[in-house]
Design a protein around this motif. Structure first.
Motif, PDB file in Angstrom:
ATOM      1  N   GLY A  77      28.339 -19.886   3.635  1.00 31.44           N
ATOM      2  CA  GLY A  77      28.587 -18.566   3.049  1.00 31.44           C
ATOM      3  C   GLY A  77      29.652 -17.751   3.745  1.00 31.44           C
ATOM      4  N   PHE A  78      30.375 -18.360   4.684  1.00 31.34           N
ATOM      5  CA  PHE A  78      31.373 -17.601   5.440  1.00 31.34           C
ATOM      6  C   PHE A  78      32.661 -17.365   4.655  1.00 31.34           C
ATOM      7  CE2 PHE A  78      29.213 -19.725   9.270  1.00 31.34           C
ATOM      8  CZ  PHE A  78      28.329 -18.668   9.423  1.00 31.34           C
ATOM      9  N   GLN A  79      33.010 -18.296   3.747  1.00 32.69           N
ATOM     10  CA  GLN A  79      34.262 -18.153   3.024  1.00 32.69           C
ATOM     11  C   GLN A  79      34.306 -16.856   2.213  1.00 32.69           C
ATOM     12  OE1 GLN A  79      36.972 -19.878   3.392  1.00 32.69           O
ATOM     13  NE2 GLN A  79      38.163 -18.915   1.761  1.00 32.69           N
ATOM     14  N   SER A  80      33.164 -16.461   1.649  1.00 31.29           N
ATOM     15  CA  SER A  80      33.121 -15.237   0.840  1.00 31.29           C
ATOM     16  C   SER A  80      33.313 -13.980   1.682  1.00 31.29           C
ATOM     17  CB  SER A  80      31.789 -15.142   0.087  1.00 31.29           C
ATOM     18  OG  SER A  80      30.701 -15.074   0.986  1.00 31.29           O
ATOM     19  N   THR A  81      33.115 -14.092   3.000  1.00 36.72           N
ATOM     20  CA  THR A  81      33.308 -12.923   3.861  1.00 36.72           C
ATOM     21  C   THR A  81      34.784 -12.708   4.208  1.00 36.72           C
ATOM     22  OG1 THR A  81      33.096 -14.082   5.999  1.00 36.72           O
ATOM     23  CG2 THR A  81      31.053 -13.374   4.906  1.00 36.72           C
ATOM     24  N   ILE A  82      35.610 -13.757   4.010  1.00 37.98           N
ATOM     25  CA  ILE A  82      37.021 -13.614   4.382  1.00 37.98           C
ATOM     26  C   ILE A  82      37.976 -13.666   3.194  1.00 37.98           C
ATOM     27  CG2 ILE A  82      36.539 -14.685   6.626  1.00 37.98           C
ATOM     28  CD1 ILE A  82      38.121 -17.146   5.615  1.00 37.98           C
ATOM     29  N   TYR A  83      37.460 -14.116   2.025  1.00 37.25           N
ATOM     30  CA  TYR A  83      38.343 -14.234   0.862  1.00 37.25           C
ATOM     31  C   TYR A  83      37.631 -13.754  -0.389  1.00 37.25           C
ATOM     32  CZ  TYR A  83      41.743 -16.154  -2.415  1.00 37.25           C
ATOM     33  OH  TYR A  83      42.690 -16.301  -3.405  1.00 37.25           O
ATOM     34  N   ASP A  84      38.275 -12.829  -1.106  1.00 32.08           N
ATOM     35  CA  ASP A  84      37.741 -12.287  -2.356  1.00 32.08           C
ATOM     36  C   ASP A  84      38.303 -13.109  -3.509  1.00 32.08           C
ATOM     37  OD1 ASP A  84      37.333 -10.786  -4.726  1.00 32.08           O
ATOM     38  OD2 ASP A  84      37.174  -8.945  -3.562  1.00 32.08           O
ATOM     39  N   VAL A  85      37.485 -13.957  -4.103  1.00 33.73           N
ATOM     40  CA  VAL A  85      37.937 -14.840  -5.175  1.00 33.73           C
ATOM     41  C   VAL A  85      38.400 -14.045  -6.391  1.00 33.73           C
ATOM     42  CG1 VAL A  85      37.265 -16.686  -6.750  1.00 33.73           C
ATOM     43  CG2 VAL A  85      36.404 -16.692  -4.402  1.00 33.73           C
ATOM     44  N   GLY A  86      37.673 -13.003  -6.733  1.00 31.68           N
ATOM     45  CA  GLY A  86      38.026 -12.200  -7.891  1.00 31.68           C
ATOM     46  C   GLY A  86      39.382 -11.526  -7.745  1.00 31.68           C
ATOM     47  N   GLN A  87      39.642 -10.976  -6.570  1.00 32.58           N
ATOM     48  CA  GLN A  87      40.913 -10.297  -6.300  1.00 32.58           C
ATOM     49  C   GLN A  87      42.008 -11.264  -5.842  1.00 32.58           C
ATOM     50  OE1 GLN A  87      41.549  -6.945  -6.706  1.00 32.58           O
ATOM     51  NE2 GLN A  87      39.500  -6.773  -7.608  1.00 32.58           N
ATOM     52  N   GLU A  88      41.596 -12.508  -5.527  1.00 34.92           N
ATOM     53  CA  GLU A  88      42.507 -13.534  -5.027  1.00 34.92           C
ATOM     54  C   GLU A  88      43.296 -13.045  -3.807  1.00 34.92           C
ATOM     55  OE1 GLU A  88      44.916 -14.857  -8.303  1.00 34.92           O
ATOM     56  OE2 GLU A  88      43.352 -16.233  -8.998  1.00 34.92           O
ATOM     57  N   LYS A  89      42.557 -12.501  -2.851  1.00 32.84           N
ATOM     58  CA  LYS A  89      43.196 -12.035  -1.625  1.00 32.84           C
ATOM     59  C   LYS A  89      42.178 -11.987  -0.491  1.00 32.84           C
ATOM     60  CE  LYS A  89      42.572  -7.078  -2.500  1.00 32.84           C
ATOM     61  NZ  LYS A  89      43.270  -5.779  -2.650  1.00 32.84           N
ATOM     62  N   LEU A  90      42.701 -11.913   0.722  1.00 37.75           N
ATOM     63  CA  LEU A  90      41.827 -11.852   1.888  1.00 37.75           C
ATOM     64  C   LEU A  90      41.092 -10.528   1.948  1.00 37.75           C
ATOM     65  CD1 LEU A  90      44.203 -13.338   4.646  1.00 37.75           C
ATOM     66  CD2 LEU A  90      42.297 -14.505   3.519  1.00 37.75           C
ATOM     67  N   THR A  91      39.867 -10.584   2.453  1.00 31.12           N
ATOM     68  CA  THR A  91      39.103  -9.364   2.700  1.00 31.12           C
ATOM     69  C   THR A  91      39.626  -8.738   3.998  1.00 31.12           C
ATOM     70  OG1 THR A  91      37.455 -10.512   4.035  1.00 31.12           O
ATOM     71  CG2 THR A  91      37.072 -10.428   1.644  1.00 31.12           C
ATOM     72  N   SER A  92      39.058  -7.615   4.383  1.00 31.61           N
ATOM     73  CA  SER A  92      39.472  -6.974   5.638  1.00 31.61           C
ATOM     74  C   SER A  92      39.194  -7.898   6.824  1.00 31.61           C
ATOM     75  CB  SER A  92      38.760  -5.633   5.822  1.00 31.61           C
ATOM     76  OG  SER A  92      37.343  -5.809   5.806  1.00 31.61           O
ATOM     77  N   LEU A  93      38.085  -8.641   6.786  1.00 31.69           N
ATOM     78  CA  LEU A  93      37.778  -9.582   7.864  1.00 31.69           C
ATOM     79  C   LEU A  93      38.769 -10.747   7.830  1.00 31.69           C
ATOM     80  CD1 LEU A  93      35.935 -10.430  10.192  1.00 31.69           C
ATOM     81  CD2 LEU A  93      34.522 -11.664   8.537  1.00 31.69           C
ATOM     82  N   GLY A  94      39.104 -11.199   6.640  1.00 29.73           N
ATOM     83  CA  GLY A  94      40.089 -12.272   6.512  1.00 29.73           C
ATOM     84  C   GLY A  94      41.418 -11.873   7.115  1.00 29.73           C
ATOM     85  N   LYS A  95      41.795 -10.615   6.919  1.00 28.03           N
ATOM     86  CA  LYS A  95      43.051 -10.126   7.490  1.00 28.03           C
ATOM     87  C   LYS A  95      42.969 -10.046   9.010  1.00 28.03           C
ATOM     88  CE  LYS A  95      44.411  -7.573   3.352  1.00 28.03           C
ATOM     89  NZ  LYS A  95      44.623  -6.244   2.735  1.00 28.03           N
TER      90      LYS A  95
END
Length: 330
Positions: A77-95
Motif C-alpha cells: 500500500g505504499f505506492q498510493s502514498t507517493i503517487y496519485d493515480v487519478g491526478q497522474e502525479k506525485l503526492t507531497s510525500l512522493g515529491k
C-alpha cells in the motif's frame, strides 16, 4: 535496443558512491534518516522506513529485482502514498522522496560521469542511431546524453538512482519514450534483452533491385525493415516485445533516414568478394608490414564495428552489421 554489459563489481562500487556520505556529499541513506527524525508522527512514515530498509537493494538490484520491489511496494500500500493515480502525479510525500534521491543533482555530478565511464557506451542503447558521449571542456566533464528510467521516476521516484534503471540514451529516445509503467514481460530491457538476438534490419530485395536500376537516382527507393529473427517467428512474447519497442521508439521511421548508408553498403557487398578482401590484407602486409585481423578488415570495409560486443561503440553498428551479413560482406 542493444544489451548493456556490466559486472557485479561496478554495481557494488556504484552503490557505495550513492549510499555513503563523503565530504560535502550527503548520501540518500543519511537524508532518509534526517527525514525520519524530522517526521516522528507522519502518517506515512512507514513508506520511508520501507524504502530505507530496502535501500541497498533499490540501488543495486537487477531489473527483475526492481520489478519485485515495485510489486512489494504496491502490495503493502505504499505506492498510493507517493503517487496519485487519478491526478497522474506525485503526492507531497512522493515529491519529498524525489528530493531525497535528487536525480537532477546526480545527473550533474561526478558520480554520473563515473557511471558513464564505467559503462563505456558511445551510442544510444535504445536506437543505436545517435552518439552518447562524455566530453571534457574547460576543465568540466559533461554527459552529452540522457539517462532514461525504464521504470519511470515520475511514478517511482525511489528508483531514480537505481543502477539498472539508468539507461544511456539520446534525447530523441528519451522524449519519445512514454512515462507509462513498463514491464519486463512486455518490453525489451537493455540490461536483460538484446535486440540484436531478437531482430535484424533487412533491406527488401525489391527495393534493392530498384536501387540497382539507377543507383544515382533510386537510393530513396530502398526500404529498410526491422524484422524478428527466424528462430523467434511464432514466439508471441518476443514478437510482442519487438512490436512495443518499434511503436515506442519509432525506429523503423528513424532508420529510413539512412538509406544512403544501406545503398553504399550494398555496393560494397557487390565489390568486396573474398579475392578483394585478400588483396586488401596483402596490401597492408606487404607494403606497410601491418597484419589486419579479420575484424579490422570488416571495420575497414564497412566503416563500423561488426562484433556483437562492440555494437554500442558507434551509431548504426547493429544495422550495418545486419545488412552486411545479408550482403555477404561479413
Amino acid at each position: 535496443m542493444i544489451k548493456i554489459k556490466t559486472n557485479k563489481k561496478v554495481v557494488s562500487d556504484y552503490a557505495d558512491l550513492i549510499l555513503n556520505s563523503k565530504g560535502n556529499y550527503k548520501s540518500v541513506d543519511s537524508k532518509l534518516n534526517s527525514w525520519l527524525l524530522a517526521n516522528l508522527t507522519h502518517e506515512d512514515r512507514a513508506t520511508i522506513i520501507y524504502i530505507k530498509s530496502k535501500l541497498k537493494s533499490i540501488i543495486s538490484s537487477n531489473p527483475k529485482g526492481l520489478e519485485s520491489i515495485i510489486k512489494d511496494f504496491e502490495t503493502k500500500g505504499f505506492q498510493s502514498t507517493i503517487y496519485d493515480v487519478g491526478q497522474e502525479k506525485l503526492t507531497s510525500l512522493g515529491k519529498e522522496i524525489e528530493k531525497i534521491f535528487n536525480y537532477k543533482g546526480f545527473r550533474k555530478s561526478a558520480k554520473a560521469v563515473w557511471l558513464a565511464n564505467q559503462l563505456k557506451i558511445k551510442s544510444c542503447a535504445y536506437c543505436n542511431s545517435q552518439y552518447t558521449l562524455t566530453v571534457k571542456h574547460d576543465r568540466k566533464t559533461k554527459l552529452l546524453f540522457h539517462l532514461d528510467h525504464f521504470f519511470p521516476k515520475s511514478i517511482y521516484p525511489y528508483l531514480s538512482l537505481s543502477y539498472h534503471n539508468l539507461i544511456p540514451c539520446c534525447a530523441s529516445c528519451n522524449m519519445s519514450k512514454s512515462d507509462k509503467p513498463y514491464s519486463i514481460k512486455d518490453n525489451i530491457h537493455p540490461y536483460l534483452d538484446s535486440l540484436d538476438k531478437i531482430a535484424k534490419y533487412e533491406a527488401t530485395n525489391k527495393s534493392l533491385a530498384l536501387f540497382l536500376i539507377d543507383i544515382n537516382k533510386n537510393e530513396n527507393k530502398i526500404e529498410l525493415q526491422l524484422n524478428v529473427r527466424t528462430k523467434y517467428l511464432g514466439n508471441l512474447k518476443t514478437e510482442n516485445k519487438l512490436k512495443n519497442y518499434k511503436n515506442e521508439f519509432k525506429v523503423e521511421t528513424q532508420y529510413q533516414q539512412f538509406k544512403d548508408v544501406v545503398g553504399e553498403t550494398y555496393l560494397k557487398g557487390l565489390y568486396y568478394n573474398s579475392y578483394r578482401k585478400k588483396e586488401l590484407s596483402d596490401f597492408f602486409k606487404n607494403s606497410k608490414n601491418i597484419t589486419l585481423t579479420q575484424e579490422m578488415i570488416h571495420r575497414f570495409i564497412i566503416g563500423n564495428y561488426t562484433e556483437d560486443k562492440d555494437l554500442l561503440k558507434r551509431p548504426l553498428a547493429k544495422m550495418m552489421k545486419d545488412i552486411s551479413e545479408d550482403f555477404k560482406l561479413i
